[in-house]
Design a protein around this motif. Structure first.
Motif, short mmCIF file in Angstrom:
data_model
loop_
_atom_site.label_atom_id
_atom_site.label_comp_id
_atom_site.label_asym_id
_atom_site.label_seq_id
_atom_site.Cartn_x
_atom_site.Cartn_y
_atom_site.Cartn_z
N UNK A 97 0.84 -1.20 0.00
CA UNK A 97 0.00 0.00 0.00
C UNK A 97 0.87 1.24 0.00
N UNK A 98 0.41 2.30 -0.67
CA UNK A 98 1.16 3.54 -0.72
C UNK A 98 2.21 3.56 -1.81
N UNK A 99 2.32 2.46 -2.56
CA UNK A 99 3.28 2.45 -3.67
C UNK A 99 2.74 3.34 -4.77
N UNK A 100 3.52 4.33 -5.21
CA UNK A 100 3.02 5.30 -6.18
C UNK A 100 3.12 4.74 -7.58
N UNK A 123 -0.66 7.22 1.22
CA UNK A 123 -1.90 6.71 0.65
C UNK A 123 -2.71 7.80 -0.02
N UNK A 124 -2.56 9.04 0.43
CA UNK A 124 -3.19 10.17 -0.26
C UNK A 124 -2.54 10.34 -1.63
N UNK A 125 -1.20 10.27 -1.66
CA UNK A 125 -0.49 10.41 -2.94
C UNK A 125 -0.91 9.31 -3.92
N UNK A 126 -1.06 8.10 -3.40
CA UNK A 126 -1.50 6.98 -4.22
C UNK A 126 -2.85 7.30 -4.89
N UNK A 127 -3.77 7.91 -4.12
CA UNK A 127 -5.07 8.28 -4.69
C UNK A 127 -4.93 9.39 -5.71
N UNK A 128 -3.99 10.32 -5.47
CA UNK A 128 -3.81 11.45 -6.38
C UNK A 128 -3.39 10.95 -7.77
#
Lengths: 354, 354, 354, 354, 354
Positions: E16-19, E88-93
């Motif tokens: 999780x959180x992997x961009x 995780x926010x960056x992942x959604x972005x």
């Protein structure tokens, strides 16, 4: 819808509370009437300009200001200043596409709703927006077109008939909304009659342009639904509101209005379902018609094509065709042909095509 | 529906509580019967005029006043005065279009509901409105048409049979509502049988006017639904009501009525879905029939058109047509034609069209 | 359904709790079996008469009375007296149309539900009603037809196999309900297989009586739904019930039953949707078939009608028709006709009709 | 579905917790792999027999036991004993038809869910069941077919890559579920592409077997829905669970998984609606095609049937037919026929049939 | 959709959180603009590199950083570090397929939503993703394509017009979201006009490719729905959020945005229903057209086939056919044929086919 679209585009990027009239282009002069009354006392003034309206003075009188025409944004701003209204309320007042809603503010309660009127001549439904604001001793109504929706109420005030002149602004507020809701009933009744008439026609014989009629009725029902469903929530907001200018007894009347709206929603739901049923009936009517046409074609073709073949056979020019020379050949062939036709007719009767 | 519409229009602009009868035009004389009973004591009076009705005196007796006919608005007002009823309750009583509901007032509980009766002769459903008001020791019922819905109950009181004469007004109140709800069951059962019969007919052979039957059944189901769904909520209001004239044991009976209504709603939902399925079946039956008709046409056309062409060829008048001169030409052509027809018949059999 | 209707009518106007058997007419003798057991001890008695049943004595033993046949209303009343049951419970027991429900009473818990059995021979579903009442140390079951639903359980008690003889009445209560619910699974599985078989047939070739099959499957699914959906709520009532004769560990088993019911409901919802999809597929299959038929007709007609016309032209009897006199006229016409036919065939091939 | 049915029948009447494998018949040997790891330490063992598995000893290490194959009921019972599991949990593990759910027990949390894999070759979807149980320091996974779903995760543990070897069992638990949910996305994407391709084909030309394609796609979507919708609730159970072996930070990851499931559900809802739209388009495509065929037939028939009639008239053999004797009669008739054909062609062009 | 699929696959098994950028392949250079302003002070900088952006220093100024292009994952990571954002926010972005949502974090609030733009030329709708993050004194916006959605707002800041330069970051935050939501209105208005135009065309004459138009409109409506429905919940999250960088007065504006979204959802629901109605109308239009075609065919066939038969009869070559020798036989036959044709025409007129 096309025109509002163009106008809505103008609003993109403007700050909140920017007054932009969204609706049909109008140029009529805005009229403002002021009614002041209380137990016997009665005053009616046509205001030329809004600055001449003095709302705050005689606090014991009920003051009703009725503005007909909301396309003059400057005037609406003047109204807003006079009554100390929030600019976002004014923005909703001048947007004729706004969905019905009620909002309680510090000094007043604001409700915007739709009037639906049936034009007798072409059975079209005209939709207008009415905004009502009620405060301590005053009532402000703003209408798009200024039709005679409130005509009967004005007459009653003028003739000092009934309860209105005896009571406070909240009772008038209720009566104005009640009369709009009563009109919804008439509309659903008229649509109900139209659907029943259409039903009779479809049962009798489905016709090409009946689907268009069904479609137009559906659009009218959708229009009513769009006006009524959010209004129910708005009335509920009024019933739950907590202030000193709407009395408990008036709220009881609003409970009645709420029930009426529930009834209207049930009625249009039933009408909608009836229209669906009618559509299905229309479609199966078309299929039946097609079956009829096909049967006629098949009967004609199936009877005469074999007969034509027989006639064709004896129209051949072969040198040696023994039947042709026979004395009664022609009559025998006729007999055969009549026999074939009769057999086929019997077959079709047995199949219940005739 | 047309007539109510005209009448409803009259009501626009009237103040709340204004008594306007909304319903079919009636001129029959209104009849009022009063039953007074309690453990052995029993009295039945036909009242000419409502002023002769003395409701308050003998408080120990149960007093049931049954008014048949609600179109006489003056009489309804007299009733209202006698029992000290709210004018808005009276307004609901005389509006025969009102949806079922129950309301608890200070001294009494008010419920309005629909009776549905099936007319045996033409399988039509007649809808009537009954309003019941119950207070301490009294029960007031007001009906539109005064049919014999309550006939069996009256008989039981007269013959002092069963529990009714032994119990209080609330038990009678329950029995009257129960008998109306029981009638819904009979109606759904009858509709269920009608749908099963229609089902058999549609499976056997779809017919043109079957869609009309489906449509009429749907309208009846919609009618029941409209009467039953809001009644369920009204019964729930009675169960939750808190007063001294409806006992806990009677409320237990109302829980049973509530369950019956849930059952009726489930039944009509199932009937509605069955009708939808039948409609689909009818539509595909029409398609199948069309396919049948088309097959017959195609078989006739495909077999005889080529044969007619062959006959046409040898009907041409060219000077030089070698086949015509041949001794067995005619018979050879017959052979060819029979061969072509046989080949086509075989093809259609292989395609399972025959 | 017809028969119950007639019977239901008899019930109109009767007081609550009046025992009227509503169901199929039966005359079979009612059989009553009593099982008494606890850890090794085991007793089985066929009771001739209900008065010989002594329920209250040996309180340490689990006593299960299984009544097969509920049309003998007098006997049901005797049961009610023996177990001290509410008359409204008995009324529900003898109404075989009652929807599944559970009710907690002071001394016992009552549940009524449906058993669904598939008759292998004609794939029909038979619905029966079972009522179960559980109290301290006793379990009473009343069935409509007395089929062998509980046969395996009885065998297990007789052979002292498994947990049942070791445990209390609540465990037996659970096992009886569990076995009924398990049968629902088998039914949905069988219907699933039937739908898959129908699917294969419809994909292969849509046939006239397939719609009837779809319709019959839908009715079976509706039957299951009507039995299962209210049962879910009834099981939830058992789980939430608060008494000393249903232990917490048994409630855990009922949670499992609840989950099974949720699963069954999901399954039949899926089956229902699959049937809808199949119906659509069947309808478009009919359309495709019609297209096929129409193409055959059009190809035959479009090719041979022009050719017949050509032959017809040279069959005319005009005195002066130059072509007729030509030496190779006949062959040229044949050439033209073959050319026309070939061109049309090419056209139809290009349109992918061939 | 047929096979499970047969097996389910075996289960009827068995006590709760009786282990009966419900699923496809399998005979493969069950494989058990044990991974033990924590910060650098790493151990992988293939267990021949479950008794050699020692779960409780090295409590500081994370122990993951992966069982591939659940048809060996004896082994599953051994697992249950080793980990002290409830028999009803084991019953759910070996029932491959069980719907996804999560349950919190005293010492462990149990979740069962479905893996969906697309077989590239025939675009079929294979459904398998995976059960996961997590306790303090241990994770137990039981799969139906032992496919390589967890292959990438095992690789990461072996190569000590990423976060998994650094963290506790709950993180591994999350990663295993996450990878299954990610596969749902791929499946919906693949179905989305398949639907778009079908859409292009249907817009181009509706074909007979397209409805079968639509139907197969719908069944796949129903399969995903059945796997995903209850899983959402199961994940929510994990998020709300309260124990010391699932940390708050891992629950945050599960919130992400929950969101993914909501997204998948939205996607398949959209796909379902798109398929409905496609079906309608296909049906109207069929209607259009039929219209085309009918037009061709009508044009041919309407033009040549009148011409054939004219030719037929002058093929009659009446003694006295003045036209036949005329010098230019034949050519005049040709002219008339060409004129009629031209007029009809013009008419059909005006009607936009050509 | 095809491309994202390929990319999504790459993500399977990543922690999780992997961009991983999920979206259309892009190679454009990412542009970063920084606006700093407060009451008269105004600064605009184009940043080459994110390290030159100093966010924390001048805390009294409002700082808006607008990033156009999110495919450069390294840069997004730099942004994340600078603003201390959750991975995780960056992942959604960077996942352009993410559904709209809002999340409150400790120091900032994050919202991701969709911009919908109509391309005038081909009436196609382009969907882009915008993520906004607001903290104390700063606003960060990240867009997929960097279109000119925020152009008018930037102009207003540059020209120091209106309220934006006077207020805090939360007001700017509101204005940016408001402008996106306003665009939804324009889109629904444009679709409304398109549907009305289609309606006129379908009423006039149903055409083959109209179904494709209906289908395309439905897909656009589904697109808007997917963007708007979850956004409503996101806005509600903002309204309920509790922090010191979004003031109460701004939240009042967001209530207005929320209402707009409710309005948009109502509008697209109405549009969806209208499209369904149009589809039905189109289908019945096709049926009507088919009926028309069939009628033409039937009329031609039914009139000329019998006439051709009559002509065929007198084209037979029998030796003895008395009619042929008669002086007026030919004319009598003409009379008969005209009579037959007239009778059939009358019949068809009576059946209203003509």
């Amino acid at each position: 819808m096309q025109k509002q679209n163009a106008i809505y585009t103008d609003k993109i990027g403007l700050p909140p509370g920017a007054l932009v009239y969204i609706g049909k282009n109008r140029t009529e002069k805005v009229t403002i009437s002021q009614f002041e009354f209380l137990k016997g006392v009665y005053n009616e003034t046509e205001l030329d300009d809004f600055s001449t309206c003095n709302t705050k003075k005689k606090s014991s009188l009920v003051s009703w200001i009725d503005v007909n025409g909301i396309h003059d944004v400057t005037l609406i701003e003047a109204v807003g200043n006079q009554f100390n209204l929030d600019t976002m309320v004014l923005e909703d007042v001048v947007n004729t596409n706004h969905r019905p809603k009620a909002e309680e503010h510090e000094d007043y309660l604001f409700i915007t709703l739709k009037t639906l009127k049936l034009i007798e001549s072409d059975k079209d439904v005209v939709i207008d927006q009415v905004s009502l604001l009620i405060g301590q001793h005053w009532l402000l109504t703003l209408q798009e077109e200024g039709a005679d929706t409130f005509g009967t109420i004005k007459e009653r005030i003028r003739s000092a008939q009934g309860h209105i002149p005896q009571r406070k602004a909240d009772y008038l507020f209720y009566r104005l909304i009640d009369i709009i809701v009563d009109n919804y009933f008439i509309l659903t009744d008229v649509l109900g009659v139209a659907i029943e008439e259409l039903e009779d026609k479809i049962i009798a014989a489905p016709d090409e342009n009946m689907h268009d009629e069904i479609y137009q009725l559906r659009k009218k029902i959708a229009l009513i639904k769009k006006a009524v469903v959010p209004l129910r929530d708005a009335i509920s907001t009024i019933i739950k509101s907590d202030n000193n200018y709407i009395s408990e007894s008036t709220k009881k009347y609003f409970t009645d209005v709420y029930e009426h709206l529930v009834h209207v929603i049930e009625d249009i739901t039933t009408l909608h379902e009836t229209l669906n049923d009618l559509l299905n009936m229309y479609m199966s009517g078309l299929s039946n018609k097609m079956n009829e046409v096909m049967k006629v074609l098949t009967i004609f073709a199936a009877i005469f094509i074999p007969l034509t073949f027989i006639a064709g056979v004896y129209g051949m020019n072969f040198k040696y065709m023994p039947e042709l020379a026979q004395r009664h050949g022609y009559f025998v062939v006729w007999g055969v042909m009549i026999g074939v036709a009769a057999a086929l007719l019997l077959y079709f009767r047995r199949e219940k095509w005739l």
